[in-house]
Design a protein around this motif. Structure first.
Motif, PDB file in Angstrom:
ATOM      1  N   LEU B 343       6.515   7.360 -13.395  1.00 41.34           N
ATOM      2  CA  LEU B 343       6.754   5.915 -13.373  1.00 41.34           C
ATOM      3  C   LEU B 343       6.602   5.372 -11.949  1.00 41.34           C
ATOM      4  O   LEU B 343       6.007   4.326 -11.713  1.00 41.34           O
ATOM      5  CB  LEU B 343       8.158   5.649 -13.896  1.00 41.34           C
ATOM      6  CG  LEU B 343       8.451   4.256 -14.419  1.00 41.34           C
ATOM      7  CD1 LEU B 343       7.523   3.910 -15.551  1.00 41.34           C
ATOM      8  CD2 LEU B 343       9.892   4.169 -14.892  1.00 41.34           C
ATOM      9  N   GLN B 344       7.140   6.147 -10.978  1.00 44.10           N
ATOM     10  CA  GLN B 344       7.022   5.764  -9.576  1.00 44.10           C
ATOM     11  C   GLN B 344       5.545   5.729  -9.163  1.00 44.10           C
ATOM     12  O   GLN B 344       5.123   4.865  -8.408  1.00 44.10           O
ATOM     13  CB  GLN B 344       7.802   6.745  -8.707  1.00 44.10           C
ATOM     14  CG  GLN B 344       8.534   6.084  -7.567  1.00 44.10           C
ATOM     15  CD  GLN B 344       9.496   7.019  -6.847  1.00 44.10           C
ATOM     16  OE1 GLN B 344       9.766   8.130  -7.289  1.00 44.10           O
ATOM     17  NE2 GLN B 344      10.022   6.579  -5.743  1.00 44.10           N
ATOM     18  N   GLY B 345       4.780   6.707  -9.682  1.00 39.03           N
ATOM     19  CA  GLY B 345       3.348   6.750  -9.401  1.00 39.03           C
ATOM     20  C   GLY B 345       2.638   5.541  -9.989  1.00 39.03           C
ATOM     21  O   GLY B 345       1.761   4.936  -9.371  1.00 39.03           O
ATOM     22  N   LEU B 346       3.049   5.186 -11.193  1.00 38.57           N
ATOM     23  CA  LEU B 346       2.469   4.034 -11.880  1.00 38.57           C
ATOM     24  C   LEU B 346       2.653   2.771 -11.051  1.00 38.57           C
ATOM     25  O   LEU B 346       1.753   1.936 -10.939  1.00 38.57           O
ATOM     26  CB  LEU B 346       3.188   3.887 -13.232  1.00 38.57           C
ATOM     27  CG  LEU B 346       2.427   3.333 -14.428  1.00 38.57           C
ATOM     28  CD1 LEU B 346       1.164   4.132 -14.661  1.00 38.57           C
ATOM     29  CD2 LEU B 346       3.315   3.386 -15.665  1.00 38.57           C
ATOM     30  N   LEU B 347       3.840   2.661 -10.425  1.00 35.38           N
ATOM     31  CA  LEU B 347       4.157   1.451  -9.663  1.00 35.38           C
ATOM     32  C   LEU B 347       3.321   1.335  -8.393  1.00 35.38           C
ATOM     33  O   LEU B 347       3.271   0.284  -7.774  1.00 35.38           O
ATOM     34  CB  LEU B 347       5.652   1.425  -9.312  1.00 35.38           C
ATOM     35  CG  LEU B 347       6.573   1.096 -10.491  1.00 35.38           C
ATOM     36  CD1 LEU B 347       8.016   1.358 -10.135  1.00 35.38           C
ATOM     37  CD2 LEU B 347       6.391  -0.353 -10.928  1.00 35.38           C
ATOM     38  N   LYS B 348       2.689   2.458  -7.982  1.00 33.96           N
ATOM     39  CA  LYS B 348       1.879   2.390  -6.755  1.00 33.96           C
ATOM     40  C   LYS B 348       0.469   1.890  -7.043  1.00 33.96           C
ATOM     41  O   LYS B 348      -0.307   1.665  -6.125  1.00 33.96           O
ATOM     42  CB  LYS B 348       1.817   3.772  -6.097  1.00 33.96           C
ATOM     43  CG  LYS B 348       3.109   4.137  -5.403  1.00 33.96           C
ATOM     44  CD  LYS B 348       2.974   5.443  -4.670  1.00 33.96           C
ATOM     45  CE  LYS B 348       4.328   5.933  -4.217  1.00 33.96           C
ATOM     46  NZ  LYS B 348       4.267   7.323  -3.794  1.00 33.96           N
ATOM     47  N   MET B 432       1.283  11.203  -7.765  1.00 41.74           N
ATOM     48  CA  MET B 432       1.207   9.932  -7.029  1.00 41.74           C
ATOM     49  C   MET B 432       2.586   9.361  -6.757  1.00 41.74           C
ATOM     50  O   MET B 432       2.779   8.566  -5.845  1.00 41.74           O
ATOM     51  CB  MET B 432       0.395   8.913  -7.831  1.00 41.74           C
ATOM     52  CG  MET B 432      -1.090   9.157  -7.797  1.00 41.74           C
ATOM     53  SD  MET B 432      -1.923   8.085  -8.960  1.00 41.74           S
ATOM     54  CE  MET B 432      -1.582   6.484  -8.245  1.00 41.74           C
ATOM     55  N   GLY B 433       3.557   9.757  -7.576  1.00 40.80           N
ATOM     56  CA  GLY B 433       4.907   9.233  -7.417  1.00 40.80           C
ATOM     57  C   GLY B 433       5.663   9.848  -6.258  1.00 40.80           C
ATOM     58  O   GLY B 433       6.684   9.335  -5.828  1.00 40.80           O
ATOM     59  N   LEU B 434       5.154  10.961  -5.716  1.00 39.52           N
ATOM     60  CA  LEU B 434       5.840  11.605  -4.587  1.00 39.52           C
ATOM     61  C   LEU B 434       5.874  10.656  -3.390  1.00 39.52           C
ATOM     62  O   LEU B 434       4.922   9.917  -3.163  1.00 39.52           O
ATOM     63  CB  LEU B 434       5.103  12.891  -4.195  1.00 39.52           C
ATOM     64  CG  LEU B 434       5.136  14.014  -5.221  1.00 39.52           C
ATOM     65  CD1 LEU B 434       4.317  15.186  -4.746  1.00 39.52           C
ATOM     66  CD2 LEU B 434       6.563  14.453  -5.474  1.00 39.52           C
ATOM     67  N   PRO B 435       6.972  10.697  -2.628  1.00 41.27           N
ATOM     68  CA  PRO B 435       7.070   9.762  -1.494  1.00 41.27           C
ATOM     69  C   PRO B 435       5.951   9.955  -0.470  1.00 41.27           C
ATOM     70  O   PRO B 435       5.614   9.019   0.249  1.00 41.27           O
ATOM     71  CB  PRO B 435       8.436  10.077  -0.887  1.00 41.27           C
ATOM     72  CG  PRO B 435       8.982  11.245  -1.592  1.00 41.27           C
ATOM     73  CD  PRO B 435       8.184  11.487  -2.817  1.00 41.27           C
TER      74      PRO B 435
END
Lengths: 269, 575
Positions: B343-348, B432-435
């Motif tokens: 989800l975090q990756g999606l937001l990028k 992609m979600g990794l910081p």
């Protein structure tokens, strides 16, 4: 042997193995709890130190050494050895510290020694966010734990390492910067990036300003005279007698030279 | 009177007859408790022997006992093949039960109030017997449950077990996936540390960009514009009351359909033929609940418990606890739990940028002004609020989209390829979600953050106190050999080990130097001047300062980045 028999045998074995692990864990548990508590106290002290460095150094000194005339030393014997009796506090010293930090203090309990004799802003602000301050309860508790950690130094002053301040000993400017903190200058004077205070004039730009003041041969002359005889020349808007008169006795000549060298680097740019 | 008493006493059987009567009395009670099994039968069940009576008393249990009536009488053997189910659904349920039990224990000690929540976690760790074990089990069980729910979903998809009469079961399964995700999301906040606080703040902020009800929804979840007392209580009640109840209800529906309505699916090879009659017959052989399935399940419980305990005991998993939540400070490298990285990756992803890059070369060729789609397509709204519901919608709809009856993998290559593609998409998005991905941190900040992250350990914090020798060490000037004296040696107070030299300090300084010098060589930090300063700050307490200054090319000014750390002798150096 049928599959069910293998499962019964292996399952029994696994349950025994799990029990053994649980027994091992339980037997190590008291030691683990004690270790965790020690580590927890250590990280609380670290956390408190960080809170202290951000919020308290401008009055109580960079290393809790206090600022003469402004706020007391927090790692000296008098705090640990008689302070709570002196003010008639019933609880523990740690609770006393928490209480003072939480609510602040409107007037000084030792007006002869420190500022804050009645009217005017509180001598120590209220720190708890419950009363409009910036700190949460856990931060205040951590600061108290950090100060309580000094008990060992208070009990044996010889345990305090020397030099306490680590600076490049060949660099008078760096030494002067530390001395400014050490002798409490930063408790009253703002220096960008080092302190924020309103009691005395801002120090940034003093090197430029000092050269323009009549009656002094050089900027260095003016700065030196202002430290040794603060009342000789008063910056507009500041009163006589606020700055301690005895810096000539407190600050050794070498440190004074370093402070002057450091202040001379604070130009307008 | 006495004679009649004597007469009655003489009627009491003795010897063998007495033992038989007592045995019958006990046997009757046992039959009542076990819902139909005699002592002899119970013994046969435990030994894996065939039934001792006719009709088979083991089937009677299923009609008379409430708990057992939820279970099937038997499964066909084919449905129990390990390589068919991998017991994924079973283990998901197992972890759910682990969560319920450990959660109830934790609830005794946990206080859902911002001022006390973090303290109560510390209390569990430092003052509750086996408290750490229960916390670790709860956290580990939660992550395992999420993992097994996903694996179960993919297994069901690849074996085509969602087709025909199982469509509704699939639907309840996807609902359970969402409930599991929500349960772990709500639990994340309860520790009230920086990790949980900021993961939830970022997570709930996604709704904020929604149309019309978005901001209201955000307030309903958080209880206020920022998460505070109200927000924590809401998440707590969601976590311990509302969603466990909903989960129990839907798990019951899901399970009842599997066990009593249509059974576990048979492997496609059996159902769609193409195997020998013998094999088919073998696969259809009944495996009774009592004793085979039950024994197998007890065996799996033993496996599950042992696995959890081994992982916790050998420190292969530790539930994290960072510094207390601080609404004023957003930590660097905020990270969602791993199962939300996608989800975090999606937001990028910024759809407006992608479309602009794609279309503008064409648009400008026709002499028109380049498109500006940023206002039209809000990334946060699309990637946070449109895409995830669409994905969940597709998941729900799979059995209605794919209406072909075929279940064998090679008869539905498109569906299999589609499933594999999804696995890769999820993995890629998670990466992609990794910081570290797609977020540029200034060079000096990055080097120091890698050395001593704001949250967590890092090699600086792992350095024993004895090696933190007061002094100033300048990058590019101080040689690593000069960090400590030639004959420096100490005994590590925590491990009792004799250490010669200061290997940790050298490692810290070398990583610090090499990172900064590399950035200088790349031109990111021209005219670099950096020091590592260590000084005493109290008994057993030292302050470490890292100060990096460089000439900023844009403003032509000297920039400085300073970071302070306080390290106490007794701090935890691992975990």
């Amino acid at each position: 042997m049928k599959r069910i028999h293998i499962e019964i045998a292996l399952g029994t074995l696994f349950i025994i193995a799990s029990s053994v692990i649980l027994i091992l864990m339980a037997s190590e548990e008291p030691a683990r709890l004690a270790r965790y508590e020690t580590q927890q106290l250590a990280s609380q002290i670290e956390f408190g130190a960080a809170v202290y460095e951000v919020n308290c150094t401008s009055c109580h000194g960079s290393h809790a050494q206090g600022v003469p005339g402004k706020a007391p030393c927090l790692r000296c014997p008098d705090l640990f050895e008689g302070r709570i009796a002196e003010v008639g506090w019933q609880g523990s010293l740690e609770d006393y510290i928490v209480s003072v930090v939480t609510t602040g203090r409107q007037i000084s309990t030792r007006p002869g020694l420190y500022q804050g004799e009645g009217q005017g802003p509180p001598v120590m602000p209220t720190w708890s966010d419950k009363f409009g301050g910036p700190l949460r309860d856990d931060q205040i508790r951590a600061v108290a734990a950090f100060i309580m950690n000094y008990e060992e130094w208070a009990a044996n002053p010889e345990a305090v390492p020397t030099p306490l301040f680590v600076v490049d000993s060949n660099d008078p400017i760096a030494l002067g910067r530390v001395a400014m903190v050490q002798y409490g200058c930063t408790g009253c004077h703002t220096i960008q990036g080092l302190s924020e205070a309103v009691t005395g004039p801002v120090m940034n730009g003093i090197a430029t300003r000092a050269g323009t003041i009549a009656g002094y041969a050089s900027a260095e002359d003016y700065i030196r005279a202002s430290i040794l005889n603060p009342n000789e020349y008063l910056v507009e808007g500041f009163n006589e007698g606020v700055m301690p008169q005895n810096f000539g006795e407190i600050i050794p000549a070498a440190d004074l030279d370093n402070i002057v060298a450091y202040l001379l680097t604070l130009t307008d740019n | 009177m006495i004679s009649s008493l004597r007469q009655r006493l003489s009627q009491i059987p003795r010897g063998a007859e007495l033992r038989k009567r007592i045995f019958e009395m006990i046997d009757e009670r046992v039959r009542i408790v076990t819902a139909g099994l005699s002592i002899k039968e119970l013994r046969a069940v435990l030994r894996g022997d065939p039934p001792t009576e006719k009709p088979n008393p083991r089937y009677k249990v299923i009609t008379t006992s409430f708990v057992a009536h939820l279970r099937p009488r038997y499964y066909p053997q084919g449905a129990t093949w390990f390589t068919h189910t991998f017991r994924l659904g079973w283990f998901t349920t197992f972890f759910f039960v682990v969560e319920l039990i450990t959660g109830l224990v934790l609830m005794i000690y946990y206080i859902p109030f911002p001022d006390q929540a973090y303290g109560s976690i510390l209390e569990i760790e430092s003052n509750v017997f086996l408290g750490e074990l229960f916390r670790d089990l709860h956290r580990l069980g939660a992550e395992a449950m999420v993992l097994f729910t996903w694996l179960h979903l993919f297994r069901t998809y690849f074996t085509g077990s969602y087709k025909g009469q199982r469509t509704f079961t699939w639907l309840t399964g996807v609902a359970l996936l969402a409930i599991t995700a929500w349960l772990s999301f709500t639990g994340y906040l309860l520790t009230w540390d920086q990790l949980g606080y900021w993961a939830i703040t970022v997570g709930t902020s996604m709704t904020d960009s929604g149309p019309v009800v978005g901001p209201a929804l955000n307030i309903i979840m958080r209880g206020a514009p920022d998460i505070g007392t109200g927000g924590l209580l809401r998440f707590y009640l969601n976590h311990v009351v509302l969603f466990p109840l909903i989960a129990i209800l839907i798990i019951s529906i899901h399970y009842y359909k599997v066990s009593r309505e249509h059974g576990i699916s048979m492997p496609a090879v059996i159902e769609e033929g193409e195997v020998s009659e013998d094999k088919k017959k073998e696969a259809n052989r009944r495996i009774d609940l009592i004793p085979d399935l039950l024994t197998h399940e007890i065996f799996l419980v033993a496996v599950g418990i042992l696995a959890l305990l081994v992982i916790v005991y050998f420190d292969l998993f530790n539930s994290p606890l960072e510094t207390p939540a601080n609404p004023q400070v957003t930590p660097l490298d905020t990270k969602a739990p791993w199962y939300f990285w996608w989800l975090q990756g999606l937001l990028k992803i910024e759809p407006a940028k992608i479309l602009e890059n794609l279309l503008n070369p064409i648009v400008t060729r026709f002499g028109m002004a380049p498109l500006q789609l940023g206002l039209l397509l809000d990334s946060k709204f699309i990637m946070g609020l449109v895409v995830p519901p669409v994905v969940v919608g597709i998941l729900f709809a799979i059995p209605y989209i794919d209406r072909t009856p075929a279940r064998l993998a090679r008869k539905r290559p498109f569906a299999i390829a589609w499933g594999i593609l999804w696995i890769f998409i999820i993995l890629a998005l998670s990466y992609m979600g990794l910081p570290e991905f797609g977020i540029e941190t200034p060079a000096a900040t990055r080097v120091i953050q890698d050395l001593a992250p704001e949250e967590g350990l890092g090699i600086l914090r792992e350095t024993p106190y004895e090696e933190l020798l007061p002094g100033i060490y300048t990058v590019g000037e101080t040689s690593p050999e000069d960090l400590c004296a030639k004959d420096f040696a100490y005994t590590d107070h925590a491990t009792g080990k004799q250490v010669i030299g200061c290997p940790h300090l050298v490692e810290v300084f070398e990583q610090y130097s090499s990172g900064l010098l590399a950035a200088e060589a790349e031109g990111k930090l021209p005219e670099l001047h950096a020091i590592l300063l260590i000084e005493d700050y109290g008994p057993d307490l030292r302050r470490v300062e890292m100060e990096v200054s460089w000439l900023d090319a844009e403003s032509d000014e000297v920039k400085t980045y300073v970071k302070h750390y306080f390290l106490h002798r007794d701090r935890a150096r691992e975990h």
